[in-house]
Design an enzyme around this catalytic site. Sequence first.
Site, PDB file in Angstrom:
ATOM      1  N   LYS A 122       0.657  -1.312  -0.007  1.00 13.72           N
ATOM      2  CA  LYS A 122       0.142   0.072  -0.121  1.00 13.72           C
ATOM      3  C   LYS A 122       0.892   1.262   0.196  1.00 13.72           C
ATOM      4  O   LYS A 122       0.609   2.221  -0.585  1.00 13.72           O
ATOM      5  CB  LYS A 122      -0.891   0.049   1.219  1.00 13.72           C
ATOM      6  CG  LYS A 122      -1.812  -1.063   1.223  1.00 13.72           C
ATOM      7  CD  LYS A 122      -2.684  -1.407   0.344  1.00 13.72           C
ATOM      8  CE  LYS A 122      -3.611  -2.552   0.322  1.00 13.72           C
ATOM      9  NZ  LYS A 122      -2.915  -3.710  -0.126  1.00 13.72           N
ATOM     10  N   GLU A 206      -2.411   7.971   7.598  1.00 12.28           N
ATOM     11  CA  GLU A 206      -3.406   8.933   6.571  1.00 12.28           C
ATOM     12  C   GLU A 206      -4.294   9.777   7.464  1.00 12.28           C
ATOM     13  O   GLU A 206      -4.470   9.400   8.732  1.00 12.28           O
ATOM     14  CB  GLU A 206      -4.075   8.248   5.718  1.00 12.28           C
ATOM     15  CG  GLU A 206      -3.220   7.557   4.651  1.00 12.28           C
ATOM     16  CD  GLU A 206      -4.167   6.911   3.561  1.00 12.28           C
ATOM     17  OE1 GLU A 206      -5.795   6.690   3.716  1.00 12.28           O
ATOM     18  OE2 GLU A 206      -3.561   6.294   2.775  1.00 12.28           O
ATOM     19  N   HIS A 241     -15.919  -4.402   6.506  1.00  9.05           N
ATOM     20  CA  HIS A 241     -14.900  -4.535   5.496  1.00  9.05           C
ATOM     21  C   HIS A 241     -15.443  -5.684   4.340  1.00  9.05           C
ATOM     22  O   HIS A 241     -14.530  -5.952   3.544  1.00  9.05           O
ATOM     23  CB  HIS A 241     -13.751  -4.693   5.711  1.00  9.05           C
ATOM     24  CG  HIS A 241     -13.307  -3.682   6.731  1.00  9.05           C
ATOM     25  ND1 HIS A 241     -13.343  -2.244   6.280  1.00  9.05           N
ATOM     26  CD2 HIS A 241     -12.612  -3.457   8.014  1.00  9.05           C
ATOM     27  CE1 HIS A 241     -12.626  -1.571   7.359  1.00  9.05           C
ATOM     28  NE2 HIS A 241     -12.559  -2.197   8.275  1.00  9.05           N
ATOM     29  N   ARG A 298      -6.918  -7.822  -9.409  1.00  9.00           N
ATOM     30  CA  ARG A 298      -7.448  -9.065  -9.904  1.00  9.00           C
ATOM     31  C   ARG A 298      -9.027  -8.832 -10.464  1.00  9.00           C
ATOM     32  O   ARG A 298      -9.383  -7.639 -10.314  1.00  9.00           O
ATOM     33  CB  ARG A 298      -7.877  -9.861  -8.516  1.00  9.00           C
ATOM     34  CG  ARG A 298      -8.784  -8.999  -7.381  1.00  9.00           C
ATOM     35  CD  ARG A 298      -9.020  -9.805  -6.310  1.00  9.00           C
ATOM     36  NE  ARG A 298     -10.128  -9.159  -5.400  1.00  9.00           N
ATOM     37  CZ  ARG A 298      -9.903  -8.233  -4.629  1.00  9.00           C
ATOM     38  NH1 ARG A 298      -8.667  -7.874  -4.070  1.00  9.00           N
ATOM     39  NH2 ARG A 298     -10.785  -7.703  -3.939  1.00  9.00           N
TER      40      ARG A 298
END
Length: 511
Positions: A122, A206, A241, A298
């Site tokens: 990431k 972040e 999630h 993907r």
Amino acid sequence: MTIPNKKIKKILIANRGEIAIRIIRACRDAGITAVAVYSEIDKTAYHVRLADEAHYIGPAPAKDSYLNQQNIVDVAKKAGVDAIHPGYGFLAENDSFAKLCEDNGLIFIGPRAETIALLGDKLEARRVALKADLPIVPGTDFDNKDLGHLNEKARAIGFPILVKAAAGGGGKGMRVVDSEEKLQESVSSAIREAGAAFGDGRVYFEKYLKDPRHVEIQIFADAHGHVVYLGERECSIQRRHQKVIEESPSPIMTPELRRKMGEAAVNLARESGYLGAGTVEFLVDPNLNFYFLEVNTRLQVEHPVTEMVTGLDLVREQIRVAEGTPLSFNQENIEPRGHAIECRVYAEDPHQDFLPSTGIISEYREPAGPGIRVDSGVVAGSEIVIYYDPIIAKLVVWGRHREEALERCERALTEYRISGLHTTIGFACSVIRSAGFRLGQYSTGYIDSAFPGRVFKCPQDDPSERAAMAAVVYDFLERQKVSLTIKRKSESQNAWVRFYRQQGFKQFDKR
Ligand code: MV4
């Protein structure tokens, strides 16, 4: 970069369930032989029965079978396939598997191994995004050994901040921190959690965006330098999630925002030397500012939403790209049409905090009719086992506009019948019917805010029983010669009518 040039005639599908079946169908349409693999417990699974050939790869636990790279490659060579399609999950974003395929002369249907490795990190992905001029959430990386400067870095961003794992995804190793006092402890526990989960404890900061919307762009790149975006999918309806409902177009989208986000996604794809299908995820704030989040290298679970509005077969295009054939479309002739909504159907019990529900599906009946597509991995008699993801199927509906798609979606959900275990069909129905969803006014916090205390009313848990009950009452009222529209009805009859109207049965609607 060398352009692949090999006609694919036989594909091994390194997956199971609904996605294995989805890929088998694309193979059949293209005249390609489909080879299934299966674990011990899956020997009678539906994907095995549908394939042209099937090979045993190991015991039920995924690490011994669907994640057993060497077994899969050995079977692929023995079966004489040209390529391996990993589906999603399992080995789909595993760069060493992509490399192993290449090293064994097998085409991995997906991006190059280096691209998977680069974007799977990431922190690296943020750097690539920055280099390609994408808007990123204000933040910073840091050296895990250098804990002394944490406060300084957090203060520069401004609280609340979000600590994220570089190897992360799915919320693992993530911590919201709203003050300096909690920073040290949160960072340490995020590092520990990331280290345990990914074997990589690197974390970064972040700025924490409160209640953003999750909008993702489908991209496609071929080996001839064509890179395109195929519109967006709105995926803000999630719990823990896990996506629950996805739709396209996003209710907040404008042609201008779509073009900006699409072009940003394409720039990132070019910067990373992307090949094949991919998804660039963004967070969108209430002022319609968008920020790069991450890249999924993907085919995604929710890809049918894009297929329904574009009319394309994304798996077929993946195969073309892997052969070195140019994409069958370009940016100018992609014309998204109408509206698509996907509801994921899981074997989980919404009344027991979504506990996976295992067992044999005793009765199974799929909805059908105009604009309905069901990508399913089961038939009546199939068993849902503890070893794998509990997804049963995806209901995907299309309508000329959002209202038509919503109507069809609700109708299809009430028609869907699965007996023998608990499913999330009723839950999906209550979300589809909820006011915020109908209005398109929802963000990633929607499930928690619209269903406080995680109490869901699932009126469609057993649709045919409910419908049978309604029919009995309707029949009773009819026999009593009580028209639903006349005024002389008893109060108790009125109460029932109100009850069933509230339950959503159309025969009780006011005329
Ligand atoms: C965020 C965020 C708010 N601010 N980043 C969740 C999983 C991981 N892939 C990224 N996630 C988030 N990152 C910043 N700077 C909120 C989330 C988030 C979220 C994102 C997309 C969809 C659902 C979500 C649910 C909770 C949190």
